[in-house]
Motif scaffolding. Structure first.
Motif, PDB file in Angstrom:
ATOM      1  N   SER A 183       9.757  11.902   6.436  1.00  0.00           N
ATOM      2  CA  SER A 183      10.830  13.086   6.227  1.00  0.00           C
ATOM      3  C   SER A 183      11.347  12.768   4.808  1.00  0.00           C
ATOM      4  CB  SER A 183      12.024  13.069   7.187  1.00  0.00           C
ATOM      5  OG  SER A 183      12.653  11.902   7.380  1.00  0.00           O
ATOM      6  N   SER A 184      11.834  13.701   4.293  1.00  0.00           N
ATOM      7  CA  SER A 184      12.269  13.728   2.804  1.00  0.00           C
ATOM      8  C   SER A 184      13.503  14.625   2.383  1.00  0.00           C
ATOM      9  CB  SER A 184      10.997  13.941   1.863  1.00  0.00           C
ATOM     10  OG  SER A 184      11.508  13.935   0.574  1.00  0.00           O
ATOM     11  N   GLY A 185      13.878  14.319   1.280  1.00  0.00           N
ATOM     12  CA  GLY A 185      14.877  15.268   0.740  1.00  0.00           C
ATOM     13  C   GLY A 185      14.332  16.409  -0.028  1.00  0.00           C
ATOM     14  N   ASP A 186      13.131  16.598   0.005  1.00  0.00           N
ATOM     15  CA  ASP A 186      12.630  17.658  -0.415  1.00  0.00           C
ATOM     16  C   ASP A 186      12.407  18.716   0.377  1.00  0.00           C
ATOM     17  OD1 ASP A 186      10.248  17.057   1.162  1.00  0.00           O
ATOM     18  OD2 ASP A 186       8.875  16.348  -0.423  1.00  0.00           O
ATOM     19  N   LYS A 212       0.883  -1.140  -0.006  1.00  0.00           N
ATOM     20  CA  LYS A 212       0.017   0.019   0.228  1.00  0.00           C
ATOM     21  C   LYS A 212       0.986   1.238   0.108  1.00  0.00           C
ATOM     22  CE  LYS A 212      -4.004   1.806   2.743  1.00  0.00           C
ATOM     23  NZ  LYS A 212      -4.813   1.363   1.433  1.00  0.00           N
ATOM     24  N   SER A 213       0.608   2.034  -1.036  1.00  0.00           N
ATOM     25  CA  SER A 213       1.443   3.339  -1.006  1.00  0.00           C
ATOM     26  C   SER A 213       0.862   4.439  -0.447  1.00  0.00           C
ATOM     27  CB  SER A 213       1.664   3.653  -2.568  1.00  0.00           C
ATOM     28  OG  SER A 213       2.660   2.892  -3.194  1.00  0.00           O
ATOM     29  N   VAL A 214       1.517   4.728   0.836  1.00  0.00           N
ATOM     30  CA  VAL A 214       0.898   5.618   1.596  1.00  0.00           C
ATOM     31  C   VAL A 214       1.317   7.128   1.342  1.00  0.00           C
ATOM     32  CG1 VAL A 214       0.539   6.492   4.043  1.00  0.00           C
ATOM     33  CG2 VAL A 214       0.365   3.997   3.322  1.00  0.00           C
ATOM     34  N   ALA A 215       2.483   7.271   1.222  1.00  0.00           N
ATOM     35  CA  ALA A 215       3.133   8.821   1.274  1.00  0.00           C
ATOM     36  C   ALA A 215       3.746   8.884  -0.010  1.00  0.00           C
ATOM     37  CB  ALA A 215       4.005   9.126   2.407  1.00  0.00           C
ATOM     38  N   MET A 216       3.669  10.350  -0.621  1.00  0.00           N
ATOM     39  CA  MET A 216       4.438  10.631  -1.729  1.00  0.00           C
ATOM     40  C   MET A 216       4.993  11.942  -1.670  1.00  0.00           C
ATOM     41  SD  MET A 216       5.612  10.229  -4.993  1.00  0.00           S
ATOM     42  CE  MET A 216       4.421   8.750  -5.800  1.00  0.00           C
ATOM     43  N   HIS A 217       6.405  11.975  -1.625  1.00  0.00           N
ATOM     44  CA  HIS A 217       7.099  13.229  -1.682  1.00  0.00           C
ATOM     45  C   HIS A 217       7.798  13.557  -3.234  1.00  0.00           C
ATOM     46  CE1 HIS A 217       7.540  13.995   2.631  1.00  0.00           C
ATOM     47  NE2 HIS A 217       7.222  12.694   3.055  1.00  0.00           N
ATOM     48  N   THR A 218       8.377  14.837  -3.043  1.00  0.00           N
ATOM     49  CA  THR A 218       9.032  15.100  -4.344  1.00  0.00           C
ATOM     50  C   THR A 218      10.403  14.763  -4.494  1.00  0.00           C
ATOM     51  OG1 THR A 218       9.367  17.433  -3.581  1.00  0.00           O
ATOM     52  CG2 THR A 218       7.263  16.965  -4.802  1.00  0.00           C
ATOM     53  N   ASN A 219      11.034  14.250  -3.620  1.00  0.00           N
ATOM     54  CA  ASN A 219      12.307  13.640  -3.493  1.00  0.00           C
ATOM     55  C   ASN A 219      12.284  12.600  -2.594  1.00  0.00           C
ATOM     56  OD1 ASN A 219      15.122  13.795  -4.159  1.00  0.00           O
ATOM     57  ND2 ASN A 219      15.198  15.928  -4.216  1.00  0.00           N
ATOM     58  N   TYR A 220      13.561  11.885  -2.635  1.00  0.00           N
ATOM     59  CA  TYR A 220      13.876  10.950  -1.921  1.00  0.00           C
ATOM     60  C   TYR A 220      13.295  10.686  -0.415  1.00  0.00           C
ATOM     61  CZ  TYR A 220      17.815  13.128   0.528  1.00  0.00           C
ATOM     62  OH  TYR A 220      18.753  13.688   1.256  1.00  0.00           O
ATOM     63  N   LEU A 221      12.722   9.637   0.068  1.00  0.00           N
ATOM     64  CA  LEU A 221      12.275   9.244   1.363  1.00  0.00           C
ATOM     65  C   LEU A 221      13.468   9.093   2.382  1.00  0.00           C
ATOM     66  CD1 LEU A 221       9.396   8.969   2.904  1.00  0.00           C
ATOM     67  CD2 LEU A 221      10.042   6.872   3.220  1.00  0.00           C
ATOM     68  N   SER A 222      13.601   9.824   3.505  1.00  0.00           N
ATOM     69  CA  SER A 222      14.864   9.919   4.295  1.00  0.00           C
ATOM     70  C   SER A 222      14.673   8.943   5.491  1.00  0.00           C
ATOM     71  CB  SER A 222      15.639  11.006   4.461  1.00  0.00           C
ATOM     72  OG  SER A 222      14.588  11.996   5.211  1.00  0.00           O
TER      73      SER A 222
END
Length: 422
Positions: free
Chosen positions: A213-216, A189-199
């Motif tokens: 948290s993310s690289g975005d 199940k894809s829950v979260a979507m960021h505009t850069n890598y997931l850290s």
């Protein structure tokens, strides 16, 4: 005005002038838009009052920052090490090697304990996420992700699901079952979507919400069932590399650290940045709350670990030595908070006395940098993951005191959940 800006690896039409240029992500009331640098400067100047310039506002901001630092220094009346002078020194630590977990084909990037104190989930650059039985070293589940560099993984509080993500910019949740032959990928199940890598990712105190948290440059709170964004957190000016949820049952705050050298404390309910600390000289790779929730520790590429007291609103201790020249990648506290374990890029784990600020042990064995380190929920062991592809048995320890040593008298001043254990 805007909540936050950060560089994004994108090139395309600007939402303002429609010219094809390198773009920056701009958040206005949490809504992302893509502006080129010229349009961003124009927009930033539109809200200026008569006589104001960007240069004057920057100068005013710097003046206010210095005033805040001066107010903090007025409250800095004594050092933690001075207060702890009369505290009993720690004796020799009896740490025994237990298990080796081998199975990843490349660098281990992250790991997390299950609440049952037995199972571990780990993620790696090989694109695999593995669930281990830490007692038997057996692999119970394995998931192949659609990307390499799976940089984050977490166990759900119930132990019935895991979450992971990395260069795919997503946080995916996999429900677990007793059937070890079950195809977990089919239940993804894809829950979260960021505009850069997931850290980084961590569940809140239930399986229904997850924090990422993310690289975005942002962190975000998501509803697991619907995948809906519940709250976004904008305040870092570069990649957010790490986060940790407050240990209290309510769990209404979390701390994040990033490439902008800042550690920010956030209110989950309002999305506001309630405290900020910027004493590090390089990227903050890991943050971890003190067991009582009144402080947190950070590990940085500047070769230091630092302790920040949230009530005093300042840094209270620095854990470093001149002989340590490599960055610290991960930290975690013992159950009482008296010990701080830190994994470094020189392949070692240093154990620090939180109160006295001294190093009490150096642990060797890994053959590459120690990328992840976690103490088990009951405080009796800890596990570390490394770029040598292993979760090493030499770094899964039991921690006991020799007869006559009184750990109960060594508790730090922040308050502890269990003074009888280290």
């Amino acid at each position: 005005m805007c909540d936050q800006t950060f560089l994004a690896i994108t090139f395309g039409p600007c939402d303002s002038c429609s010219e094809n240029r390198p773009l920056m992500n701009l958040y206005i009331k949490t809504e992302p838009i893509n502006y080129c640098s010229l349009c961003m400067e124009i927009m930033a100047c539109q809200g200026l009052a008569s006589g104001e310039t960007l240069k004057s506002l920057k100068a005013e901001s710097e003046t206010l920052r210095k005033k805040l630092e001066e107010e903090r220094k007025k409250l800095h009346d004594v050092e933690l090490e001075k207060v702890a002078e009369k505290a009993e020194a720690l004796g020799e630590l009896n740490m025994k090697t237990r298990r080796t977990l081998k199975g990843h084909g490349n660098k281990v990037l992250c790991m997390d304990w299950c609440k049952d104190k037995r199972r571990i989930v780990s993620s790696s650059q090989d694109g695999k996420v593995i669930v281990w039985d830490a007692f038997t070293t057996n692999k119970e589940h394995a998931v192949t992700m659609p990307t390499t560099w799976v940089m984050a993984c977490a166990y759900a509080p119930s132990g019935c699901a895991i979450a992971c993500g990395g260069l795919d910019n997503k946080c995916s949740v996999y429900p677990l079952s007793l059937d070890k032959d079950e195809n977990l990928a089919a239940k993804k199940k894809s829950v979260a979507m960021h505009t850069n890598y997931l850290s980084g990712c961590t569940f809140t105190n239930s399986d229904m919400q997850i924090l990422t948290s993310s690289g975005d440059g942002t962190s975000a709170l998501w509803d697991v069932e619907s995948g809906q964004l519940l709250q976004s957190f904008h305040g870092h000016s570069a990649d957010v590399l790490t986060l940790d949820l407050a240990p209290s049952e309510t769990g209404n705050t979390f701390v994040s650290g990033g490439s902008d050298k800042k550690a920010n404390v956030w209110d989950l309910r309002s999305g506001q940045n309630v405290q900020s600390f910027d004493t590090h000289d390089s990227d903050i790779n890991c943050v971890k709350y003190y067991p009582s929730g009144d402080a947190f520790a950070s590990a940085s590429d500047d070769s230091t670990c630092r302790l920040f007291d949230l009530r005093a609103d300042r840094e209270v201790s620095i854990y470093s030595k001149d002989s340590i020249m490599f960055g610290a990648a991960s930290v975690d506290f013992s159950l009482s908070g008296r010990l701080l374990f830190a994994g470094y890029n020189d392949y070692t784990i240093n154990v620090w006395d939180v109160l006295k600020g001294t190093r009490v042990a150096i642990l060797f064995g890994h053959e590459n940098r120690v990328s992840s380190l976690r103490v088990s929920p009951d405080g009796t062991a800890f596990c570390s993951g490394s770029w040598d592809n292993t979760l090493r048995n030499k770094f899964l320890f039991t921690m006991t005191a020799y007869p006559g040593q009184r750990w109960a008298n060594c508790a730090p001043p922040f308050g502890t959940p269990n003074h009888g254990q280290m």
